[in-house]
Scaffold this motif. Structure first.
Motif, PDB file in Angstrom:
ATOM      1  N   LYS A 280       0.814  -1.223   0.000  1.00 54.57           N
ATOM      2  CA  LYS A 280       0.000   0.000   0.000  1.00 54.57           C
ATOM      3  C   LYS A 280       0.847   1.272   0.000  1.00 54.57           C
ATOM      4  O   LYS A 280       0.481   2.279   0.614  1.00 54.57           O
ATOM      5  CB  LYS A 280      -0.941   0.022   1.209  1.00 54.57           C
TER       6      LYS A 280
ATOM      7  N   ASN B 138      -0.172   5.055  -4.782  1.00 50.59           N
ATOM      8  CA  ASN B 138      -1.544   5.550  -4.874  1.00 50.59           C
ATOM      9  C   ASN B 138      -2.182   5.337  -6.238  1.00 50.59           C
ATOM     10  O   ASN B 138      -3.394   5.166  -6.345  1.00 50.59           O
ATOM     11  CB  ASN B 138      -1.585   7.047  -4.544  1.00 50.59           C
TER      12      ASN B 138
ATOM     13  N   LEU C 273      -6.083   1.091  -4.628  1.00 52.04           N
ATOM     14  CA  LEU C 273      -5.539   2.325  -5.189  1.00 52.04           C
ATOM     15  C   LEU C 273      -6.274   2.686  -6.471  1.00 52.04           C
ATOM     16  O   LEU C 273      -7.225   2.018  -6.863  1.00 52.04           O
ATOM     17  CB  LEU C 273      -4.032   2.184  -5.421  1.00 52.04           C
TER      18      LEU C 273
ATOM     19  N   LEU D 277      -9.121   8.943  -5.297  1.00 51.39           N
ATOM     20  CA  LEU D 277      -8.554   8.402  -4.061  1.00 51.39           C
ATOM     21  C   LEU D 277      -9.359   8.853  -2.846  1.00 51.39           C
ATOM     22  O   LEU D 277      -9.542   8.094  -1.894  1.00 51.39           O
ATOM     23  CB  LEU D 277      -7.092   8.832  -3.935  1.00 51.39           C
TER      24      LEU D 277
END
Length: 224
Positions: A140, A143, A176, A220
Motif C-alpha cells: 500500500k 496511490n 488504489l 482516491l
C-alpha cells in the motif's frame, strides 16, 4: 472474392517500417510496395496510416478508436463490399501477442487468416524494478498505477506469483487508483478481479497521464 485475393491488417508505425526493411532481404522495396498496392490495406489508427502513406500505398480502411479487435470486426462488417472476407487470405501483423478473438471472427466470415509475428513482448532481463513495484503495491505504498497494455498485467502477475505475492498484489491494486489505456487492457484487469477507475478519452499515453493526474485526487478521496 477469390482464394487468391489478399487483405492485410497493419498495426503501429515502427513495425510497419521494420517490416519494409526486412523485405529488402528477399525483394526490392518497390516490388514489395507494388504488391501492397495490389492488396486491400486495413490499418488501426493514424500512426500506421501515416507510415503506409509514406510508402505511397493506398489505404482501404482505417479502424477508429479505440482500435481494438472489436472495432476492426465492426468496421469490416460495415464495409464488407469494400473489404470482402469470404475466401480471402488475410495477413494480420501482430502487435506483440496473438489476437485469437480477431482470428476467430475473421475465420467465421470465411477468411483464411495468416498471423504475422513481427515482435513479441517478453519480460525484461532485470526484474528488480518490477519486483520492487509489485511489493510497493502489495504494501500500500503506491496511490496510482497506470497500465498501457494488457501484457503488462500478465507479466506483473507472473512475477508476483514467482515472489509469492500474487494475491497481495491484486488486493493492493483494489485499494488504489487503477488507470487503463483502453478496453482490452481494462478487460484483462477485470478478468483478474481488479477494478478500473479510469480509461482516458483517447487511448493514448498523453491522455492517460493527463486525465489520471486530473482525477486521481478525487478518485482516491472517494475510496477512503
Amino acid at each position: 472474392m477469390t482464394a487468391g485475393s489478399r487483405s492485410s491488417l497493419l498495426p503501429p508505425v515502427k513495425f510497419a517500417r521494420a517490416l519494409a526493411e526486412a523485405v529488402e532481404v528477399i525483394a526490392t522495396l518497390e516490388e514489395f510496395f507494388s504488391a501492397l498496392r495490389r492488396t486491400r490495406i486495413v490499418v488501426r489508427g493514424p500512426k500506421p496510416a501515416a507510415a503506409i502513406r509514406d510508402f505511397g500505398v493506398p489505404i482501404t480502411l482505417t479502424i477508429p478508436e479505440p482500435n481494438t479487435w472489436r472495432e476492426i470486426v465492426k468496421a469490416l462488417d460495415e464495409h464488407s463490399q469494400t473489404v470482402p472476407l469470404k475466401q480471402c487470405r488475410v495477413a494480420v501483423q501482430e502487435h506483440g501477442e496473438p489476437s485469437p478473438e480477431l482470428y476467430a471472427a475473421l475465420r467465421e466470415r470465411g477468411a483464411e487468416v495468416v498471423p504475422v509475428r513481427v515482435y513479441r513482448w517478453e519480460l525484461p532481463e532485470d526484474l528488480d524494478p518490477l519486483k520492487h513495484a509489485i511489493r510497493e503495491v502489495a504494501e500500500k505504498k503506491i496511490n496510482v498505477v497506470m497500465f498501457t497494455s494488457s501484457v503488462q498485467l500478465v507479466h506483473a502477475l507472473r512475477v508476483a506469483e514467482d515472489i509469492q505475492l500474487r494475491q497481495q498484489f491484486i488486493d493492493g491494486l483494489k485499494r488504489l487508483m487503477v488507470a487503463s489505456i483502453g478496453p482490452i487492457c481494462s478487460e484483462k484487469l477485470r478478468e483478474n478481479g481488479v477494478r478500473v477507475d479510469l480509461e482516458p478519452s483517447h487511448p493514448k499515453m498523453g491522455y492517460l497521464v493527463k486525465e489520471a493526474a486530473e482525477r486521481s485526487s478525487a478518485t482516491l478521496q472517494s475510496q477512503r
